[in-house]
Write an enzyme that holds these catalytic residues in place. Structure first.
Site: not given
Ligand code: GLN
Length: 203
Positions: A91, A178, A180
């Site tokens: 991002c 994202h 994660e």
């Protein structure tokens, strides 16, 4: 033991720690995560790979270029010192890779538009095609930037429909989503495996 530097300027850093720890279990590759706040942290970490999390790129540029930190110029120098160094930018991290803003060449061969998918209200989740992993992947897009073009030196590593949402130049992976936050550590596994190879080659 692989040393992974995590840029702690702002944003979803703690989820990256969790994802890296999961990836370490999945791949069987032992890691030590070094939290990077200032340039001296990067020097002492002797990192094999770096993660550049999301956040707000304008804030990250301000704090990272502040003389107290000077982390961003140090990170860019570290990346430029060896084209094969593994980097995962997500991002806002992808924005910094495509537009380092330090007068040097982009670190991935692509152009990017901030908030290209719209504002916070336009944040969304969608299954994407993770070409780098050879499978589908849960894409979490939050005020996501958008690639407007990519050059010859960029390989498309993730697609949302026909559109590139991940590109890679050398071992520098820029993702507009994202990973994660998705509960799937595939891209973090990629980072550890690439860093393991890089470590073996550079010894
Ligand atoms: N919109 C942010 C920026 O421009 C990026 C959003 C994110 O990292 N989640 O920096």
């Amino acid at each position: 033991m692989l040393r992974i530097g995590l840029v702690m300027l702002q944003g979803a850093r703690h989820s990256h720690i969790a994802a890296l720890e999961r990836a370490s279990k999945e791949t069987g590759i032992d890691i030590k995560i070094h939290e990077l706040r200032k340039s001296s942290d990067l020097d002492s970490s002797e990192a094999h790979a770096i993660v550049m999390p999301g956040g707000e790129s304008t804030t990250m540029r301000l704090t990272g270029n502040d003389p107290v930190s000077s982390l961003l110029p140090a990170v860019f120098d570290w990346i430029r010192a060896d084209a094969e160094r593994p980097v995962l930018g997500t991002c806002a991290g992808a924005i910094l890779l495509a537009e380092p803003g330090d007068g040097g060449d982009p670190l991935v061969d692509a152009k990017i538009e901030r908030n290209g998918f719209g504002t916070q209200a336009d944040s969304f989740q969608s299954t994407i095609e993770a070409l780098a992993l050879g499978r589908e992947f849960p894409g979490v897009f939050i005020r996501a930037p958008r690639f407007t073009s990519s050059g010859d030196k960029a390989q498309v590593t993730a697609k949302l429909g026909n559109e590139a949402v991940g590109v890679m130049t050398n071992n520098r992976m820029a993702l507009t989503f994202h990973p994660e936050l998705s509960g799937d550590s595939g891209f973090h596994d990629w980072l550890l495996r690439t860093a393991k190879k890089y470590e073996a080659d550079s010894e």
